[in-house]
Motif scaffolding. Structure first.
Motif, PDB file in Angstrom:
ATOM      1  N   LEU A   1     -10.013  -5.370 -29.874  1.00 20.29           N
ATOM      2  CA  LEU A   1     -10.821  -5.981 -30.921  1.00 20.29           C
ATOM      3  C   LEU A   1     -11.733  -7.040 -30.302  1.00 20.29           C
ATOM      4  CD1 LEU A   1      -8.105  -6.557 -33.696  1.00 20.29           C
ATOM      5  CD2 LEU A   1      -9.405  -4.476 -33.175  1.00 20.29           C
ATOM      6  N   THR A   2     -12.732  -7.415 -31.070  1.00 18.11           N
ATOM      7  CA  THR A   2     -13.655  -8.466 -30.637  1.00 18.11           C
ATOM      8  C   THR A   2     -13.820  -9.481 -31.755  1.00 18.11           C
ATOM      9  OG1 THR A   2     -14.880  -6.922 -29.215  1.00 18.11           O
ATOM     10  CG2 THR A   2     -15.987  -8.982 -29.834  1.00 18.11           C
TER      11      THR A   2
ATOM     12  N   LEU B   1     -16.853 -16.354 -38.614  1.00 17.64           N
ATOM     13  CA  LEU B   1     -16.011 -15.524 -37.774  1.00 17.64           C
ATOM     14  C   LEU B   1     -16.203 -14.069 -38.165  1.00 17.64           C
ATOM     15  CD1 LEU B   1     -12.624 -17.520 -37.840  1.00 17.64           C
ATOM     16  CD2 LEU B   1     -14.516 -17.728 -36.214  1.00 17.64           C
ATOM     17  N   SER B   2     -16.342 -13.196 -37.182  1.00 14.83           N
ATOM     18  CA  SER B   2     -16.485 -11.755 -37.421  1.00 14.83           C
ATOM     19  C   SER B   2     -15.560 -11.021 -36.457  1.00 14.83           C
ATOM     20  CB  SER B   2     -17.927 -11.297 -37.216  1.00 14.83           C
ATOM     21  OG  SER B   2     -18.812 -12.000 -38.061  1.00 14.83           O
ATOM     22  N   LEU B   3     -14.628 -10.235 -37.005  1.00  8.66           N
ATOM     23  CA  LEU B   3     -13.687  -9.471 -36.197  1.00  8.66           C
ATOM     24  C   LEU B   3     -14.023  -7.997 -36.320  1.00  8.66           C
ATOM     25  CD1 LEU B   3     -11.007  -9.585 -34.493  1.00  8.66           C
ATOM     26  CD2 LEU B   3      -9.813  -9.124 -36.651  1.00  8.66           C
TER      27      LEU B   3
ATOM     28  N   GLN C   1     -15.131   0.264 -32.210  1.00  9.66           N
ATOM     29  CA  GLN C   1     -16.294   1.018 -32.651  1.00  9.66           C
ATOM     30  C   GLN C   1     -17.330   0.131 -33.342  1.00  9.66           C
ATOM     31  OE1 GLN C   1     -16.366   4.317 -31.774  1.00  9.66           O
ATOM     32  NE2 GLN C   1     -14.434   3.739 -30.769  1.00  9.66           N
ATOM     33  N   GLY C   2     -17.056  -1.157 -33.402  1.00 11.12           N
ATOM     34  CA  GLY C   2     -17.975  -2.076 -34.052  1.00 11.12           C
ATOM     35  C   GLY C   2     -17.774  -2.201 -35.550  1.00 11.12           C
ATOM     36  N   THR C   3     -16.722  -1.583 -36.080  1.00  9.93           N
ATOM     37  CA  THR C   3     -16.455  -1.671 -37.515  1.00  9.93           C
ATOM     38  C   THR C   3     -15.908  -3.057 -37.858  1.00  9.93           C
ATOM     39  OG1 THR C   3     -15.954   0.697 -37.585  1.00  9.93           O
ATOM     40  CG2 THR C   3     -15.164  -0.660 -39.430  1.00  9.93           C
ATOM     41  N   LEU C   4     -16.474  -3.670 -38.874  1.00 11.59           N
ATOM     42  CA  LEU C   4     -16.035  -4.998 -39.286  1.00 11.59           C
ATOM     43  C   LEU C   4     -14.663  -4.906 -39.940  1.00 11.59           C
ATOM     44  CD1 LEU C   4     -16.879  -8.020 -39.548  1.00 11.59           C
ATOM     45  CD2 LEU C   4     -17.680  -7.445 -41.853  1.00 11.59           C
TER      46      LEU C   4
END
Length: 903
Positions: free
Chosen positions: A721-722, A772-774, A778-781
Motif C-alpha cells: 500500500l501507499t 491522507l490518501s491510502l 493498483q492505485g485504487t483509493l
C-alpha cells in the motif's frame, strides 16, 4: 372478529380495547364474557404501551415535541388498566390443545378468558403461557380480559431544566427489577408517564397436539483454530401435558440436512438431543460462519423442527441460528493468587462438564488496572483454558469470534424507543445505520431492549451484543427486592434468546456486581441454560475499564489516557442536526439555549455537563451567535471529537485497547447528548466521523505526536500500500508532503513515524489542513481523511476567515433494486477548502426524507476536488426529489434530482 390464519407461531390476537381500571366497576370474570358491553373504551395499540394508545387516540400530545411531555400526568403510572379482546377461534383449534401465549407485558397481569381466571404474569421480560384447552370455544365468540398493573415503585421523575440540571438517574423503580427502569427518567430520557405499562409484545393463540415444543437450543462447535468444519448439537425439550406417556417423533431440518428421532415422552418435559455422534450429517464440512460486521458475512441458517405423534403433526418451530464459536481472552487469578492471561472457551468447557470462571464476589480481586475474576479449580487444568500472550492488555477482555480477536467498536442502546414502539419497520433503519458506520457491537443496557426483533436484527447486521440484566449502579441505585422474580425473568430470557449468534456476553449488572443471590443465580442460569458464553457480574471495572468520561474532552486525550482497555462507556455531547432540532423544538424556543434544550438532554450540569463543550467551542471557533451559527460550529467540533474517540482506540489496538463503546450511539427520543444520529433517523456529523474512523481499512493521524497509522481490521493481509500525506495552507499552498510504503497485516494497526512536515507547518502557519490518501498497488483509493490542525486551540478561529463559496452540485437518480439510488456530485472550483459539506435529501415539498442512507456526508473538499456521494432512498418513504447543501463555508442551495440519463 375472526383470528388470522394459524401460522408457525400461532394466531395473533390483534383487536384490543383499553380502559383505565378506575373508570369501570367490573371484575375480570364479567369483562371476559362475550356479552359484556363496552362504553368509553379506547381502541388499543397492541403491541404497545398504554401511553402509545392514549396519544394515538388524541388524549395527550406527542411528548417528543418541545415540553409537551410535561402536559401528560404522571398519575398514569399509578393506576391499573384493563385490556379486552373479543374474537372467534378458527376451526383449526377443534380437538387440539390450545395455548394462550403472551410474549411480553409490563409489569404485572391477571388474565381471564370466557369468565375463567387463567393466572398471572409478573415482570416485563418473561412470557406468559396458559393452557386454555377446554376453555377456548372453537368456532364461537371468545372474550379475553387482561388487568395490567404498572411497576409498584414508579418513583418521581426529575424534570430537567437549566437551573435543575439533569438530576439523578432513575430511583425507586430499580426495586422492581425486571422492568423498564429507565422510564422513571435518566439523563438521556425524561420520565415516561405510564412507565411503559401495557401489553408491549404480541399475544398469540397456538393450536398443538398432545406434545408441545419448549425452547430448543442449537449449539455449534468449531475445532479451533480450524474453522473448516463444525459440529451441530440440537437439544429439543418436549412437554407432554397428558397423564400417560405419548410416543412422538422429532424431525429437524436445515440447509438440506434432515435428522429425526422417535421417543416415548413421559408426562412433563423430556429433552431430545440430536448431535453429530449419533447423526454424522450434523458434522458439517465448510460451514458458512457467522461473523461480526467487517470480519465476514453474518451467515444465518434456518432450522425447522416438526414434532408429531403417531401420524398427526403435534407442534413445530422455526429457529434461526449462526455457526460461530465465542472465546474470551482475559486475565484471571489462580488459586495461588497469580494473575494469568488466558483464553477461555465456554462451549468446550460445557462439553467437558466444567465451569471455568469463578464470578463470585470473593473470587473478584483487585489488580493495578482494576478488578479481575478467578479461574475455578476445574478451569485451572481444563483443556478449554490455555495461555494467551497479550500481557499488555492485562486484565482487559478480548472477545474472539471463530478464533479471531474482534476490535470491538460500537455503542450503547439505553432504550430502543421511549414508548417501546418496536416494530421491525421502526427499528431496522437504526441497525442499518450501525452496520453502515462499520460498527460491530452494541450493548443492551440494563436489558431495556430485550425483545425478538432486537436480537433478530443484531444477528442479521452482524452486531455483537453485550447483554445486561436489570440491576443498575451499585451503591447508587436500589437493589431488586424480589430475587425469585428476577431470576425467573432471567431464566426465560436466556432460554428464549440463547440461539442468537449476536449475543456475546451476559452482564449481571450495569456498573457493579449484583448482590450474591442474584450474581450467583445468574451465573448458574447462564451455565446450565446456555453454557456457550461468558457471564460476568459487572458491565465495567471487572476485566473491563471503568465508565466515562461523558463530557467534552480534548481529542488527544482519547489517544493518551481515556477509555483504555475494553471501555464499555465513553461519551461526549452530540448536538442533533439543525433540521432535527427544528422538528422537535418550537420555533420560539430555538435560541438562545434554554429549558427546552435542557429537557431534551443538553445538560447544564451532571455527567454530560456541556460547560467544557461550550468553553471549547467559544475558544476554538467563537461563541455561537444564533442557532444556525452554533449548530454549524457544534457539528464541526463533534466531527473532530467522535473521530478521535475511535482513532485513539485504534492507535493502541491490541497493545492497550481491545474494545470501545460510545455512551451512546442510539437515542430513544429527540435527545441532544451522546448519540450519533437522531431518533428520527437523521445523521449528524458525529455519525460520519465514526463511520470514517471505523472503516475497515483506514488511514489516520495519531495525537499528540502526529504519528501516522494504517488500520486494517479485516481478516486479509494488505501488502504494497501507499500512504500519501499532504499538508496545505488555508489558501491551498502545499506546505509539506510525504509518501510512505505500507504493508498492513490483517487485524492489526501499522504505525509510521511522526509527520514532521505537519509540525513544521504549524509552527509557521498556526493552522493547516492535512490530507491522507491510502491506495493499493493498483492505485485504487482505500481510505482518505482530512484534518484541520492548529498550533493552539485558539488558532482554529482562523477557520472563520474562510468565506462562503458556491459549490457546483448535480444530482441524478435511478432504481437500484428496491431503493432509489441518488448520486450527488460536488465540485470545489474555488481556491479555498470547503468544510463539513452536508447534503440533505428532500421531497417535492421541501421536507426531509427519512430514513435515507448516505455513503458519506459532512465532507471536506480541497480546491479543485470533486466527490460523488451515493444516497439510497428506500421504499416506504417519500420520494427523494431534491438535494439541499450547506456547510461551514458553503452558500446554501438545493437542486432537483434528474433521471440518470439526463445531463
Amino acid at each position: 372478529m375472526d383470528l388470522p390464519a394459524q401460522g408457525p407461531g400461532g394466531s395473533t390476537i390483534e383487536r384490543w380495547h383499553l380502559i383505565p381500571a378506575p373508570m369501570i366497576d367490573a371484575a375480570g370474570e364479567q369483562l371476559s364474557q362475550a356479552s359484556y358491553q363496552e362504553h368509553d373504551w379506547y381502541s388499543a395499540v397492541v403491541p404497545g404501551t398504554v401511553l402509545t394508545t392514549l396519544i394515538a387516540r388524541g388524549v395527550y400530545p406527542d411528548p417528543d415535541y418541545g415540553l409537551d411531555n410535561l402536559a401528560i400526568p404522571d398519575s398514569l403510572s399509578r393506576q391499573d388498566y384493563w385490556y379486552r379482546s373479543v374474537f372467534a377461534a378458527p376451526a383449526a383449534f377443534r380437538d387440539r390443545d390450545a395455548t394462550l401465549a403472551f410474549n411480553g407485558i409490563n409489569y404485572a397481569a391477571e388474565v381471564w378468558l370466557n369468565g375463567r381466571r387463567l393466572g398471572s404474569i409478573r415482570g416485563a421480560f418473561t412470557r406468559g403461557s396458559f393452557d386454555v384447552t377446554g376453555i377456548l370455544r372453537t368456532e364461537q365468540i371468545n372474550a379475553i380480559a387482561v388487568r395490567i398493573s404498572p411497576p409498584p415503585h414508579p418513583g418521581i421523575p426529575h424534570e430537567q431544566s437549566v437551573a435543575a440540571g439533569p438530576g439523578n438517574n432513575g430511583g425507586a423503580m430499580a426495586i422492581d427489577g425486571p422492568t423498564f427502569i429507565a422510564s422513571e427518567g435518566w439523563d438521556w430520557i425524561p420520565g415516561i408517564r405510564d412507565r411503559n405499562t401495557g401489553i408491549w409484545q404480541d399475544v398469540r393463540l397456538i393450536a398443538t397436539g398432545a406434545l408441545h415444543l419448549r425452547d430448543p437450543q442449537v449449539i455449534t462447535r468449531l475445532p479451533l483454530p480450524r474453522i473448516d468444519t463444525a459440529d451441530i448439537s440440537i437439544v429439543i425439550p418436549v412437554e407432554n401435558r397428558r397423564t400417560t406417556p405419548v410416543a412422538g417423533t422429532v424431525v429437524a431440518r436445515f440447509d438440506g440436512i434432515s435428522v429425526e428421532k422417535t421417543s416415548v415422552f413421559k408426562p412433563g418435559i423430556t429433552a431430545v438431543t440430536l448431535d453429530a455422534a449419533e447423526f454424522p450429517q450434523l458434522h458439517l464440512a465448510a460451514p458458512r460462519l457467522w461473523w461480526p460486521n467487517g470480519y465476514g458475512p453474518a451467515n444465518l441458517y434456518t432450522l425447522q423442527i416438526d414434532l408429531s405423534s403417531g401420524r398427526e403433526p403435534s407442534d413445530s418451530a422455526s429457529i434461526r441460528f449462526g455457526i460461530r464459536e465465542l472465546t474470551y481472552e482475559l486475565s484471571l487469578f489462580d488459586h495461588d493468587g497469580r494473575l494469568r492471561r488466558v483464553e477461555v472457551d465456554p462451549t468446550l468447557g460445557t462439553l467437558h462438564g466444567e465451569r471455568l470462571i469463578d464470578v463470585r464476589h470473593e473470587a473478584i480481586k483487585r489488580t493495578p488496572q482494576g478488578w479481575a475474576e478467578s479461574l475455578t479449580p476445574a478451569g485451572e487444568s481444563s483443556p478449554a483454558v490455555h495461555s494467551a500472550s497479550s500481557e499488555s492488555l492485562t486484565p482487559y477482555l478480548v472477545i474472539r469470534v471463530n478464533g479471531v480477536p474482534i476490535a470491538a467498536r460500537g455503542g450503547n442502546w439505553g432504550m430502543d424507543d421511549s414508548r417501546k414502539r418496536i416494530s421491525r419497520e421502526r427499528l431496522e433503519p437504526y441497525f442499518r445505520l450501525h452496520r453502515d458506520a462499520h460498527l460491530n457491537i452494541i450493548r443492551n443496557w440494563l436489558g431495556q431492549n430485550t425483545e425478538d426483533v432486537f436480537y433478530d436484527l443484531a444477528d442479521e447486521y452482524g452486531l455483537l451484543v453485550l447483554n445486561d440484566f436489570w440491576v443498575s449502579t451499585q451503591d447508587f441505585q436500589m437493589e431488586p427486592q424480589d430475587p425469585a422474580l428476577f431470576l425467573a425473568n432471567a431464566r426465560d430470557v436466556i432460554s428464549r434468546y440463547r440461539n442468537h449468534p449476536s449475543i456475546a456476553v451476559w452482564f449481571g449488572r450495569n456498573e457493579g456486581v449484583p448482590p450474591p443471590i442474584l450474581n450467583e443465580g445468574l451465573a448458574d442460569l447462564a451455565a446450565t441454560l446456555d453454557g456457550t458464553r461468558y457471564y460476568t457480574g459487572s458491565s465495567n471495572s471487572v476485566n473491563l475499564q471503568g465508565s466515562g468520561p461523558y463530557n467534552y474532552r480534548q481529542p488527544e486525550q482519547y489517544f493518551t489516557g481515556l477509555a483504555r482497555g475494553f471501555s464499555v462507556e465513553v461519551g461526549t455531547p452530540s448536538l442533533s442536526t439543525l433540521e432535527s432540532l427544528r422538528a422537535s423544538i418550537p420555533a420560539a424556543d430555538m435560541w438562545p439555549l434554554n429549558d427546552t434544550y435542557a429537557y431534551h438532554d443538553w445538560h447544564f450540569g451532571g455527567n454530560g455537563d456541556v460547560a467544557t463543550f461550550m468553553a471549547a467551542l467559544a475558544e476554538q471557533y467563537g461563541a455561537g451567535t444564533g442557532i444556525e451559527d452554533f449548530e454549524r460550529k457544534a457539528q464541526l467540533m463533534n466531527y473532530v471529537s467522535y473521530r478521535a474517540i475511535f482513532e485513539g482506540f485504534q492507535a493502541h489496538l491490541w497493545t492497550e485497547n481491545s474494545g470501545r463503546l460510545l455512551w451512546m450511539t442510539h437515542p430513544s427520543w429527540p435527545s441532544n447528548t451522546w448519540q450519533i444520529y437522531s431518533s428520527d433517523y437523521d445523521t449528524a456529523a458525529a455519525y460520519y466521523a465514526v463511520k470514517k474512523a471505523c472503516e475497515p481499512v483506514h488511514a489516520q493521524l495519531n495525537l499528540p505526536d502526529f504519528g501516522l497509522a494504517v488500520v486494517n481490521t479485516t481478516r486479509t493481509d494488505l501488502p504494497n500500500l501507499t500512504l500519501r500525506s499532504r499538508v496545505l495552507s488555508l489558501d491551498n499552498r502545499l506546505l509539506g508532503e510525504r509518501v510512505d510504503p505500507v504493508d498492513a497485516p490483517a487485524n492489526r494497526v501499522t504505525t509510521l513515524p511522526p509527520l514532521l512536515e505537519l509540525s513544521r507547518a504549524l509552527r509557521r502557519e498556526r493552522l493547516a489542513l492535512l490530507k491522507l490518501s491510502l491506495t493499493d498497488s493498483q492505485g485504487t483509493l482505500l481510505s482518505d481523511n482530512v484534518y484541520w490542525q492548529s498550533q493552539t486551540r485558539a488558532d482554529l478561529q482562523r477557520l472563520n476567515e474562510l468565506k462562503a463559496q458556491t459549490v457546483e452540485m448535480t444530482a441524478r437518480g435511478r432504481e437500484a433494486g428496491a431503493d432509489t439510488l441518488v448520486t450527488v456530485r460536488l465540485i470545489n472550483s474555488g481556491n479555498a477548502p470547503l468544510l463539513n459539506a452536508k447534503i440533505t435529501m428532500l421531497d417535492e415539498a421541501g421536507r426531509r426524507v427519512l430514513p435515507v442512507y448516505y455513503s458519506d456526508n459532512y465532507i471536506t473538499l480541497l480546491p479543485g476536488e470533486a466527490r460523488e456521494l451515493d444516497i439510497r432512498c428506500p421504499p416506504g418513504t417519500s420520494p427523494c426529489s431534491r438535494v439541499a447543501l450547506r456547510g461551514w463555508n458553503i452558500v446554501q442551495r438545493d437542486v432537483a434530482i434528474a433521471p440518470s440519463h439526463a445531463q
